[in-house]
Design an enzyme around this catalytic site. Structure first.
Site, PDB file in Angstrom:
ATOM      1  CB  ALA A  71      -0.301   0.015   1.440  1.00  0.00           C
ATOM      2  CE1 TYR A 135      -3.438   4.013   3.711  1.00  0.00           C
ATOM      3  CE2 TYR A 135      -4.070   5.094   6.009  1.00  0.00           C
ATOM      4  CZ  TYR A 135      -3.219   4.259   5.773  1.00  0.00           C
ATOM      5  OH  TYR A 135      -3.110   2.821   6.893  1.00  0.00           O
TER       6      TYR A 135
END
Length: 310
Positions: A71, A135
């Site tokens: 990520a 995010y």
């Protein structure tokens, strides 16, 4: 887990490398990492590292279980390039899970985040949530796609909402530098005579969770073939002023923090986190074993070996 073939994406990064190094003691572990954020030196030689992107085809997903940790892992990274954040965090997740499904793998454990909680603390999995940043949006998208893979294909996908994971610069967290947990950053500042910078007034709180406890939780989630969302946190929150005090005490230093203006808008800044991990405990027996005082000792230990005597 024993004698299985396992894939860890983002496995050269902080949490991923701790997990891969633990699992490889009893399993065949393959890591996929493009090394843009992770570093190969974090990994034990026995780990099979493939320097590839989670957006690629023909990934090594012929495994018994996937741990998807790859990520872009901070607010700043996403704000710099929201489209790339979505590609890596959402498209990369779907790409890995779909390839794993096609290869016959039915167990996926993936990283979500505690920063989505928007209400009372401690937060259980059914507490109010919100997507205030790119995010957070990307992690919530993962959770929704996990529902799709479960409902459509019957896969087991456990989304682990992680709470403020740390280890210190003496571990695999060192390569994260300014993106490392504040415990690592503050300890390094104090040990080197620098004033740690605290956003705002120091009253914000975090449920600081040691990476070893997180690794155990991730492994248990795969062992039990969990599906759904699960908190991994200690259930105890500490404010930043208290943290600096603990670090100063352990290091034998007396350095005051510097309070600076928060560069993150207050409307989206996560001021407090604290986990209710009762669901994880009930279904797997997991409980945190390293409290903050012990974690601080571990973070500070290497500095104490090199600090000059008073």
């Amino acid at each position: 887990m024993n004698d299985q073939r396992l894939l860890v994406t983002g496995g050269a990064g902080f949490i991923g490398s701790n997990l891969a190094n633990h699992l490889v003691q009893d399993n065949d572990v393959v890591v996929v990492d493009d090394c843009s954020l992770g570093t190969p030196s974090n990994l034990e030689p026995a780990v099979d590292l493939r320097e590839r992107s989670v957006l690629e085809d023909d990934l090594p997903t012929d495994v018994d279980a996937v741990f998807h940790l790859a990520a872009l892992s901070s607010y700043a990274m996403h704000e710099d390039d929201p489209a790339q954040g979505a590609r890596v965090n959402v498209e990369g997740f779907v790409n890995v899970v779909e390839q794993a499904r096609e290869d016959g793998c039915e167990t996926v454990v993936y990283a979500s985040t505690s920063s989505i909680y928007d209400g009372a603390r401690p937060s259980a999995e059914d507490a109010p949530i919100a997507a205030n940043t790119g995010y957070e949006s990307s992690k919530l998208a993962r959770e929704r796609y996990a529902e799709y893979f479960r409902n459509h294909y019957g896969l087991s996908l456990a989304g682990m909402r992680l709470f403020s994971v740390y280890q210190g610069y003496n571990g695999a967290e060192a390569h994260k530098e300014e993106y490392a947990n504040v415990i690592a950053q503050f300890a390094d500042d104090l040990a080197n005579g620098r004033r740690p910078a605290i956003y705002g007034d120091g009253t914000q709180t975090r449920d600081f969770t040691h990476v070893e406890d997180v690794v155990r939780g991730l492994e248990l989630a795969a062992d039990h073939e969990l599906h759904g969302r699960y908190n991994l946190g200690t259930g105890t929150a500490h404010d930043f002023d208290t943290l600096v005090g603990l670090l100063n005490e352990e290091l034998g230093t007396d350095v005051e923090p510097e309070y600076v203006e928060n560069p993150i808008p207050e409307s989206v800044y996560v001021h407090d986190t604290c986990a209710d991990a009762g669901k994880m405990t009930a279904e797997t027996g997991w409980e945190p074993q390293i409290d903050l005082e012990e974690g601080v000792r571990r973070v500070c230990g290497p500095y104490l070996e090199t600090l000059p005597e008073a």
